[in-house]
Design a protein around this motif. Structure first.
Motif: not given
Length: 564
Positions: A324-352
């Protein structure tokens, strides 16, 4: 089948609806109330022929309304599903089962830069991999059950950040019950389950007694019961309502939580847990109130608890820690935990265009070719445009159906005149003027068509609502009745227009004839040539079949018209 069956049953009540519609017509046109008896007599005399017209209208309307409602509901359903299971405007997903995770450090830096310079982002949050996936122990599982240790239900464990419900779309966030602690509220007034998750109220890290209610009879017997090592860490979690009864847990009593175990048990590493909240729906996760979904049970915990679980696990498995340490070394994971998903909330008036810029920037940091970025707004727009094409097709079918019904109604009116021409000749002789003759036919035709519209729309709506309710109940989503207003208005206008002209042309021809000829029956009512094909003596057709694939062929019919 349901449409035809209900239409056939409706034939029993159509005559009564026609009388009711005719009564309303004469309430509106009160000056013609002296024609009511004539119109009612016509309805009775033309009952069999009018029934054919009414059935055709009812079948066409019920089918089109049913399909239109279903398409409108599918639009809403697709939008609801994307909001529920994806949870945010932009969602990056690292493929489960692969070592590693999203490049959290680079993604956070990029999002903070965009948030500060462009102002397009309202917030973002990360979700961990499942505990077994993160610890590379895919042959094992986590178990949840009461303190007594039976039953123990396999459960997928994730962790979310504290700002999770401030980022995701909370339209389909349905909390059911919470532990009796102080919980912050969301802007809409509902309690924040993630805030309850991160609260340390009523938490005691010295739980060791699994028989705190003195259920066991003998202290000697209690000592003989094999007990796994118990950690002082208390695991706070939120769970779906569907596993409450199968796992015999609730928000009042403490629970047993196990890691590094087989699906059938026993517990290898045991923790005391606290259920902070039980939810029916939780955006971004498969939460359900159905007990049948217990096989896909999910528990959501805090990042700190997830880290503590991993630390305890790697103490027992130092060989896995090296991998496991090989996979996360120098990757900058917070809490040392791998993340599977990132969710982003955009402004309501953001254009396409703005969304595409942010999405393209995120994809620059994807190191795995199987990592996927979902744009929920674009997905919904694409689905809606595709369904709009089907609505246009329905409108074309509606026009064709109304056109066919126009000719059927026209022929029916001509036949009615031919059969009752002597009666109208007598009425003309005793003082019925041309306008009254025309209006009698119009009132009769409108009562037939409007009654068939009532029946057709009612049957179409009943079937559409029934089928749509089955889907929404299965998905546990709120039902919203969406009526196809555009299609209905087009059908209504076309129906009223065809009814008027199909009644007007035969009555007009009758009015041009002498009363004596009408009484003697020397009349001949024809379909006006301008309605058909004027100045056409012959029609020739050419048929051509174009094979586009093994399953699809396009047939083209070319018609050439020869003038007289």
């Amino acid at each position: 089948v349901m449409v035809f069956g209900m239409i056939l049953l409706s034939t029993l009540i159509i005559p009564y609806i026609e009388k009711g519609v005719l009564f309303l017509i004469f309430l509106i046109f009160w000056k013609d109330r002296n024609l009511r008896t004539v119109a009612q007599t016509n309805l009775v005399g033309h009952k069999r022929r009018n029934l054919k017209t009414s059935l055709m209208y009812s079948v066409a309307l019920s089918f089109l309304i049913m399909t239109g409602c279903n398409l409108a509901q599918q639009k809403e359903l697709f939008s609801s599903i994307t909001k529920l299971f994806l949870g945010a405007d932009l969602v990056a997903v690292f493929p489960p089962g692969f070592a590693g995770g999203l490049e959290e450090k680079e993604l956070r830096s990029y999002l903070e830069e965009v948030k500060a310079t462009r102002g397009l982002i309202d917030g973002y949050t990360f979700i961990t991999k499942t505990f077994n996936d993160a610890t590379l122990s895919r042959g094992k599982t986590c178990l949840l059950g009461p303190l007594g240790g039976y039953p123990l239900l396999p459960i997928f464990t994730y962790a979310v950040e504290k700002n999770y419900l401030r980022v995701v779309n909370t339209e389909y966030y349905y909390p059911k019950e919470f532990e009796d602690i102080t919980i912050k509220e969301l802007p809409d007034g509902r309690k924040d389950a993630v805030d309850a998750l991160y609260s340390n109220e009523n938490i005691n890290n010295t739980y060791h007694n699994f028989d705190e209610h003195d259920i066991l009879v003998s202290e000697e017997r209690y000592r003989k019961i094999p007990k796994p090592p118990i950690s002082n860490t208390v695991i706070k979690m939120i769970i779906p309502e569907g596993i409450k009864r199968p796992s015999s847990v609730d928000v009042v009593n403490k629970v047993r939580y196990c890691t590094d175990s087989l699906r059938t048990g026993p517990c290898k590493k045991t923790y005391v847990g606290k259920i902070r909240g039980i939810l029916n729906k939780f955006p971004g996760f498969i939460f359900s109130g159905y007990e049948q979904s217990a096989g896909l049970a999910v528990a959501v915990i805090t990042m700190e608890n997830f880290r503590d679980l991993m630390v305890d696990f790697f103490k027992e498995h130092p060989d896995i820690w090296e991998e496991y340490n090989k996979t996360i070394r120098e990757r900058g994971f917070s809490y040392g935990i791998q993340k599977e998903r990132l969710l982003v909330k955009l402004k309501p008036d953001a254009s396409k265009f703005d969304i595409e810029i942010v999405g393209s920037g995120l994809m620059n940091f994807f190191k795995n070719d199987l990592t996927v970025l979902f744009d929920t707004r674009d997905m919904n727009e694409t689905a809606q445009s595709n369904l709009d094409i089907l609505v246009i097709f329905l409108i074309i079918v509606a026009i064709i159906s109304i056109t066919l019904a126009f000719f059927l109604l026209l022929l029916s009116n001509i036949s009615n005149i031919r059969e009752n021409v002597w009666e109208f000749g007598i009425l003309r002789a005793v003082g019925l003027n041309k306008g009254q003759v025309t209006r009698v036919y119009l009132y009769e035709s409108f009562s037939v068509i409007l009654s068939s519209m009532i029946v057709g729309i009612s049957i179409g709506m009943v079937i559409a609502v029934t089928s749509d309710l089955q889907t929404t109940i299965f998905l546990e989503l709120p039902y919203r009745l969406i009526f196809p207003t555009t299609l209905f208005i087009i059908m209504l206008l076309l129906s009223l227009a065809t009814t008027f002209f199909a009644s007007y042309f035969p009555a007009k021809q009758l009015n041009t004839m002498a009363v004596a000829d009408v009484i003697r029956g020397n009349v001949q009512i024809r379909i006006p040539n301008r309605i058909l094909m004027p100045n056409i003596s012959s029609v020739s057709y050419t048929h051509l079949t174009l094979p586009t694939s093994e399953l699809v062929q396009i047939s083209v019919v070319a018609a050439s018209l020869k003038k007289k």
